[in-house]
Design an enzyme around this catalytic site. Structure first.
Site, short mmCIF file in Angstrom:
data_model
loop_
_atom_site.label_atom_id
_atom_site.label_comp_id
_atom_site.label_asym_id
_atom_site.label_seq_id
_atom_site.Cartn_x
_atom_site.Cartn_y
_atom_site.Cartn_z
N CYS A 1 -5.45 -5.42 5.93
CA CYS A 1 -5.63 -4.47 7.04
C CYS A 1 -6.68 -4.93 8.04
CB CYS A 1 -5.98 -3.08 6.51
SG CYS A 1 -4.78 -2.49 5.34
N HIS B 1 -9.53 1.45 11.42
CA HIS B 1 -8.29 1.23 10.68
C HIS B 1 -7.81 2.60 10.18
CE1 HIS B 1 -5.32 0.00 7.95
NE2 HIS B 1 -6.04 0.15 6.85
N ASN C 1 -0.71 4.56 7.35
CA ASN C 1 -1.46 3.30 7.36
C ASN C 1 -0.48 2.14 7.57
OD1 ASN C 1 -2.84 0.98 6.69
ND2 ASN C 1 -3.77 1.80 4.81
N1 ACO Z 1 0.91 14.15 -4.57
C1 ACO Z 1 0.38 15.01 -5.42
N2 ACO Z 1 -0.54 14.67 -6.33
C2 ACO Z 1 -0.96 13.40 -6.33
C3 ACO Z 1 -0.45 12.43 -5.45
C4 ACO Z 1 0.52 12.86 -4.54
N3 ACO Z 1 1.06 12.01 -3.63
N4 ACO Z 1 -1.06 11.25 -5.69
C5 ACO Z 1 -1.93 11.46 -6.70
N5 ACO Z 1 -1.85 12.75 -7.09
C6 ACO Z 1 -2.60 13.41 -8.15
C7 ACO Z 1 -3.12 12.46 -9.18
O1 ACO Z 1 -2.14 12.19 -10.16
C8 ACO Z 1 -4.29 13.22 -9.76
O2 ACO Z 1 -3.81 14.16 -10.66
P1 ACO Z 1 -4.63 14.46 -12.03
O3 ACO Z 1 -5.94 15.01 -11.55
O4 ACO Z 1 -3.76 15.45 -12.72
O5 ACO Z 1 -4.75 13.15 -12.72
C9 ACO Z 1 -4.84 13.99 -8.54
O6 ACO Z 1 -3.77 14.01 -7.57
C10 ACO Z 1 -6.03 13.35 -7.90
O7 ACO Z 1 -5.76 11.97 -7.71
P2 ACO Z 1 -6.82 11.01 -7.10
O8 ACO Z 1 -6.32 9.59 -7.14
O9 ACO Z 1 -8.15 11.31 -7.74
O10 ACO Z 1 -6.85 11.54 -5.59
P3 ACO Z 1 -7.84 11.16 -4.46
O11 ACO Z 1 -8.50 12.37 -3.96
O12 ACO Z 1 -8.70 9.97 -4.82
O13 ACO Z 1 -6.86 10.67 -3.29
C11 ACO Z 1 -6.02 8.68 -2.28
C12 ACO Z 1 -6.02 9.56 -3.53
C13 ACO Z 1 -5.48 9.46 -1.12
C14 ACO Z 1 -5.13 7.47 -2.53
C15 ACO Z 1 -7.47 8.23 -1.97
O14 ACO Z 1 -8.09 7.73 -3.14
C16 ACO Z 1 -7.54 7.18 -0.89
O15 ACO Z 1 -7.20 7.41 0.26
N6 ACO Z 1 -8.03 5.96 -1.21
C17 ACO Z 1 -8.14 4.90 -0.24
C18 ACO Z 1 -6.79 4.33 0.00
C19 ACO Z 1 -6.74 3.35 1.14
O16 ACO Z 1 -7.46 3.47 2.10
N7 ACO Z 1 -5.86 2.37 1.00
C20 ACO Z 1 -5.57 1.46 2.04
C21 ACO Z 1 -6.42 0.26 1.99
S1 ACO Z 1 -6.05 -0.77 3.33
C22 ACO Z 1 -5.09 -2.08 2.87
O17 ACO Z 1 -5.57 -3.19 2.82
C23 ACO Z 1 -3.65 -1.90 2.52
#
Ligand code: ACO
Length: 340
Positions: A123, A264, A294
């Site tokens: 990214c 980003h 993204n």
């Molecule tokens: N819908 C519903 N529930 C979900 C979903 C979904 N799509 N995805 C995960 N959950 C659930 C999980 O299973 C978990 O359930 P549990 O508590 O029963 O185990 C709960 O939601 C919480 O999951 P977390 O992973 O703790 O959620 P979090 O608040 O961390 O959000 C997210 C997840 C959105 C992915 C966040 O961590 C994030 O944005 N991280 C950064 C990602 C990013 O920027 N990536 C791009 C990098 S750039 C590149 O180079 C490609």
């Protein structure tokens, strides 16, 4: 505003002459995703800020999207393909492992036999490309460069993994870079960084020498993007804040002087934390992740193109572009906006 310090001892500078964009027609909403995985619009919006994203057709390749964005950028720059003498494409979803997607785009655009190569910094790739192109232009050997960020992330997503498939979208953005008419216009400076110690928190395990394609790699779904979202979140916040603060300090610019930040477009919560830490209010951050998700290396040029079309960018605005991505990689660029 204090005088802008130029990035180098060169007696000219480089500016983004124009920006072009291409967005695939097909929209995939959060409600559409509910048919594929166990999720909800409410969860996705509250955790990420994303409402919908674009998805390319099967036959629409990264190079096709990059070419369309580049054609628009060339038209807006009032340049023809023969005026371009350098082509850099930032992508983590190339048409194929080799040759470079830049070579396909060079051919599709009908460019001369100019240097054409890909940059793989995930990214952060577009900002890496801007830095490489700027330095090559400043060398005096090149006049006009095309830097393209183009991605078909939908092709590497595991559509059964709700923690990743909701985040990403497809698209392309392209910038024409040229020598600036005046010394203090355009790119002021950039800082790039990387830390391979965190490679495995966001990666695509199979398809390279570490895990060549096999029946087993297919069965284990190793040809899809894998991410430890929580770790990426923490690292993203820290490295983008630090690189931004370092860049502002290097050029003696107070955060209040920044007209717009173009981050980003990964997650609105990441952007909100960066806004707080930098003490630059959210209304000065340009975002479009609500409608685009993204798009990795394409996200900053697409956000710039959207802002330009919405009349949000004015010549003379001071912009801070910030990115992070797999690698981990990160980058920040300061520039004084001046488009044709
Ligand atoms: N819908 C519903 N529930 C979900 C979903 C979904 N799509 N995805 C995960 N959950 C659930 C999980 O299973 C978990 O359930 P549990 O508590 O029963 O185990 C709960 O939601 C919480 O999951 P977390 O992973 O703790 O959620 P979090 O608040 O961390 O959000 C997210 C997840 C959105 C992915 C966040 O961590 C994030 O944005 N991280 C950064 C990602 C990013 O920027 N990536 C791009 C990098 S750039 C590149 O180079 C490609």
């Amino acid at each position: 505003m204090s005088a802008l310090i130029h990035s180098s001892s060169h007696d000219c500078s480089v500016f983004i002459r124009s920006i072009g964009v291409y967005k695939p027609h097909k929209k995939l909403t959060n409600n559409d995703l509910k048919k594929l995985v166990d999720t909800s619009d409410e969860w996705i919006v509250s955790r990420t800020g994303i409402k919908e994203r674009r998805v390319a057709d099967r036959a629409e390749l990264t190079s096709h999207m990059g070419t369309k964005a580049a054609l628009q950028a060339l038209e807006r720059a009032k340049l023809s393909p023969k005026d371009i003498d350098l082509l850099i494409v930032a992508t983590l979803t190339p048409d194929m492992p080799f040759p470079a997607t830049a070579c396909f785009i060079q051919h599709q655009l009908g460019l001369r036999t100019i240097p054409a190569f890909d940059i793989q910094a995930a990214c952060s790739g577009f900002l890496y490309g801007i830095e490489v192109a700027s330095k090559m232009l400043l060398s005096g050997d090149y006049q006009n460069a095309l830097v393209i960020g183009a991605e078909k992330i939908s092709s590497i997503l595991d559509w059964e993994d709700r923690s990743t498939c909701i985040l990403f979208g497809d698209g392309a953005g392209a910038a024409v870079l040229s020598k600036a008419p005046q010394k203090n216009q355009g790119i002021i400076g950039s800082i790039l960084g990387a830390d391979g110690a965190y490679a495995e928190i966001l990666h695509l395990p199979a398809g390279g020498t570490a895990c060549p394609p096999s029946i087993e790699s297919l069965n284990k779904r190793l040809h899809f993007l894998k991410m430890n979202g929580k770790e990426v979140f923490k690292k993203a916040v820290n490295c983008t804040y630090q690189v931004s603060a370092e860049l502002l300090e290097k050029y003696n610019i107070h955060p209040s002087q920044v007209t717009h930040v173009v981050p980003h477009q990964a997650n609105i919560r990441i952007i909100e934390v960066i806004s707080k830490r930098l003490q630059i209010p959210m209304n000065r951050f340009l975002t479009n992740l609500e409608s685009m998700g993204n798009t990795s290396a394409a996200s900053i040029p697409i956000a710039l193109a959207d802002a330009l079309e919405e009349g949000k960018l004015k010549n003379g605005d001071l912009l801070l572009l910030i990115a992070f991505g797999a690698g981990l990689t990160w980058a920040a660029t300061l520039l004084k906006w001046h488009s044709i």
